[in-house]
Design a protein around this motif. Structure first.
Motif, mmCIF file in Angstrom:
data_model
loop_
_atom_site.group_PDB
_atom_site.id
_atom_site.type_symbol
_atom_site.label_atom_id
_atom_site.label_comp_id
_atom_site.label_asym_id
_atom_site.label_seq_id
_atom_site.Cartn_x
_atom_site.Cartn_y
_atom_site.Cartn_z
ATOM 1 N N LEU A 137 4.794 -7.714 -75.827
ATOM 2 C CA LEU A 137 5.207 -9.117 -75.759
ATOM 3 C C LEU A 137 5.860 -9.553 -77.064
ATOM 4 O O LEU A 137 6.914 -10.199 -77.059
ATOM 5 C CB LEU A 137 4.005 -10.007 -75.444
ATOM 6 C CG LEU A 137 4.276 -11.511 -75.421
ATOM 7 C CD1 LEU A 137 5.289 -11.870 -74.338
ATOM 8 C CD2 LEU A 137 2.976 -12.279 -75.223
ATOM 9 N N ILE A 138 5.273 -9.179 -78.196
ATOM 10 C CA ILE A 138 5.853 -9.528 -79.496
ATOM 11 C C ILE A 138 7.249 -8.925 -79.622
ATOM 12 O O ILE A 138 8.196 -9.612 -80.031
ATOM 13 C CB ILE A 138 4.931 -9.058 -80.644
ATOM 14 C CG1 ILE A 138 3.630 -9.867 -80.641
ATOM 15 C CG2 ILE A 138 5.638 -9.151 -81.997
ATOM 16 C CD1 ILE A 138 2.533 -9.280 -81.510
ATOM 17 N N HIS A 139 7.391 -7.668 -79.263
ATOM 18 C CA HIS A 139 8.704 -7.009 -79.304
ATOM 19 C C HIS A 139 9.705 -7.739 -78.415
ATOM 20 O O HIS A 139 10.828 -8.044 -78.838
ATOM 21 C CB HIS A 139 8.573 -5.554 -78.872
ATOM 22 C CG HIS A 139 9.891 -4.871 -78.704
ATOM 23 N ND1 HIS A 139 10.563 -4.842 -77.501
ATOM 24 C CD2 HIS A 139 10.678 -4.223 -79.598
ATOM 25 C CE1 HIS A 139 11.701 -4.197 -77.661
ATOM 26 N NE2 HIS A 139 11.797 -3.806 -78.919
ATOM 27 N N ASP A 140 9.323 -8.024 -77.179
ATOM 28 C CA ASP A 140 10.234 -8.673 -76.238
ATOM 29 C C ASP A 140 10.673 -10.049 -76.732
ATOM 30 O O ASP A 140 11.855 -10.402 -76.647
ATOM 31 C CB ASP A 140 9.585 -8.806 -74.855
ATOM 32 C CG ASP A 140 9.357 -7.456 -74.179
ATOM 33 O OD1 ASP A 140 9.919 -6.437 -74.635
ATOM 34 O OD2 ASP A 140 8.587 -7.427 -73.187
ATOM 35 N N LEU A 141 9.730 -10.828 -77.265
ATOM 36 C CA LEU A 141 10.066 -12.162 -77.768
ATOM 37 C C LEU A 141 10.977 -12.078 -78.988
ATOM 38 O O LEU A 141 11.895 -12.884 -79.144
ATOM 39 C CB LEU A 141 8.798 -12.951 -78.092
ATOM 40 C CG LEU A 141 7.942 -13.352 -76.894
ATOM 41 C CD1 LEU A 141 6.624 -13.955 -77.359
ATOM 42 C CD2 LEU A 141 8.688 -14.329 -75.993
ATOM 43 N N ARG A 142 10.726 -11.095 -79.859
ATOM 44 C CA ARG A 142 11.576 -10.929 -81.053
ATOM 45 C C ARG A 142 12.998 -10.574 -80.647
ATOM 46 O O ARG A 142 13.963 -11.162 -81.151
ATOM 47 C CB ARG A 142 10.999 -9.839 -81.968
ATOM 48 C CG ARG A 142 11.873 -9.576 -83.197
ATOM 49 C CD ARG A 142 11.336 -8.451 -84.048
ATOM 50 N NE ARG A 142 11.206 -7.182 -83.368
ATOM 51 C CZ ARG A 142 12.237 -6.357 -83.082
ATOM 52 N NH1 ARG A 142 13.477 -6.697 -83.389
ATOM 53 N NH2 ARG A 142 12.021 -5.208 -82.468
ATOM 54 N N LEU A 175 3.411 -15.408 -86.261
ATOM 55 C CA LEU A 175 4.375 -14.872 -85.298
ATOM 56 C C LEU A 175 4.993 -15.985 -84.473
ATOM 57 O O LEU A 175 6.207 -16.038 -84.288
ATOM 58 C CB LEU A 175 3.691 -13.878 -84.363
ATOM 59 C CG LEU A 175 3.542 -12.466 -84.872
ATOM 60 C CD1 LEU A 175 2.561 -11.696 -84.015
ATOM 61 C CD2 LEU A 175 4.892 -11.773 -84.887
ATOM 62 N N ALA A 176 4.147 -16.858 -83.948
ATOM 63 C CA ALA A 176 4.653 -17.962 -83.128
ATOM 64 C C ALA A 176 5.640 -18.807 -83.923
ATOM 65 O O ALA A 176 6.723 -19.140 -83.439
ATOM 66 C CB ALA A 176 3.492 -18.820 -82.621
ATOM 67 N N ARG A 200 8.098 -20.479 -81.505
ATOM 68 C CA ARG A 200 7.271 -20.610 -80.309
ATOM 69 C C ARG A 200 5.984 -21.322 -80.672
ATOM 70 O O ARG A 200 5.745 -21.648 -81.834
ATOM 71 C CB ARG A 200 6.920 -19.232 -79.721
ATOM 72 C CG ARG A 200 8.081 -18.423 -79.216
ATOM 73 C CD ARG A 200 8.508 -18.963 -77.867
ATOM 74 N NE ARG A 200 9.525 -18.139 -77.252
ATOM 75 C CZ ARG A 200 9.468 -17.721 -75.999
ATOM 76 N NH1 ARG A 200 8.434 -17.995 -75.247
ATOM 77 N NH2 ARG A 200 10.451 -17.018 -75.497
ATOM 78 N N HIS A 201 5.155 -21.551 -79.676
ATOM 79 C CA HIS A 201 3.842 -22.159 -79.878
ATOM 80 C C HIS A 201 2.773 -21.143 -79.509
ATOM 81 O O HIS A 201 2.954 -20.354 -78.582
ATOM 82 C CB HIS A 201 3.675 -23.403 -79.013
ATOM 83 C CG HIS A 201 4.712 -24.443 -79.287
ATOM 84 N ND1 HIS A 201 4.614 -25.321 -80.330
ATOM 85 C CD2 HIS A 201 5.874 -24.712 -78.660
ATOM 86 C CE1 HIS A 201 5.680 -26.111 -80.336
ATOM 87 N NE2 HIS A 201 6.468 -25.759 -79.339
ATOM 88 N N LEU A 202 1.662 -21.164 -80.203
ATOM 89 C CA LEU A 202 0.528 -20.331 -79.865
ATOM 90 C C LEU A 202 -0.493 -21.219 -79.171
ATOM 91 O O LEU A 202 -0.872 -22.269 -79.687
ATOM 92 C CB LEU A 202 -0.103 -19.713 -81.117
ATOM 93 C CG LEU A 202 -1.368 -18.891 -80.880
ATOM 94 C CD1 LEU A 202 -1.041 -17.642 -80.056
ATOM 95 C CD2 LEU A 202 -2.031 -18.527 -82.187
ATOM 96 N N ASP A 219 5.138 -15.441 -70.571
ATOM 97 C CA ASP A 219 5.201 -15.155 -72.015
ATOM 98 C C ASP A 219 3.803 -15.096 -72.624
ATOM 99 O O ASP A 219 3.545 -15.707 -73.653
ATOM 100 C CB ASP A 219 6.040 -16.208 -72.757
ATOM 101 C CG ASP A 219 7.510 -16.168 -72.360
ATOM 102 O OD1 ASP A 219 7.953 -15.120 -71.871
ATOM 103 O OD2 ASP A 219 8.180 -17.175 -72.544
ATOM 104 N N ALA A 220 2.916 -14.386 -71.959
ATOM 105 C CA ALA A 220 1.530 -14.352 -72.423
ATOM 106 C C ALA A 220 0.881 -13.016 -72.101
ATOM 107 O O ALA A 220 1.346 -12.284 -71.248
ATOM 108 C CB ALA A 220 0.744 -15.474 -71.743
#
Length: 106
Positions: free
Chosen positions: A34-39, A79-80, A85-87, A101-102
């Motif tokens: 998820l972190i990779h995809d969002l980045r 990261l957020a 983004r929001h955490l 996205d979770a």
């Protein structure tokens, strides 16, 4: 006859991981993906995201590989923020049927 490596001896002595350990590793890997995809979606390199977070590229790499974020809310907050983004951390009695996205940890 070929000799086994020391690492193979260590692995052989450990046996199979428990279902709890396996589930935790799978959750770490899902979070890393998820972190990779969002980045990537944000158009950032690992180095650029690291600069936004005030850390190093190797930290981002480790997070994307599924390690380093366990029980570190401050890392996830960074990261957020770095991804604009929001955490959201929640403790509902019943998990929602679908999260976007979770990564759902049960």
């Amino acid at each position: 006859m070929a000799r086994r490596s020391r690492w193979e001896d260590v692995k052989a002595g450990r046996g199979e991981p428990s279902s709890t350990t396996r589930a935790a590793v799978e959750q770490d890997l899902a979070l890393g993906q998820l972190i990779h995809d969002l980045r990537v979606q944000a158009g950032l390199s690992q180095r650029e995201l690291a600069e936004r977070m005030g850390t190093t590229q190797s930290v981002i790499s480790r997070l994307e590989e599924g390690g380093g974020a366990r029980n570190r809310i401050d890392t996830l907050v960074g990261l957020a923020s770095g991804l604009n983004r929001h955490l959201v951390l929640s403790f509902p009695e019943e998990p929602p049927s679908q999260l976007r996205d979770a990564v759902q940890v049960v």
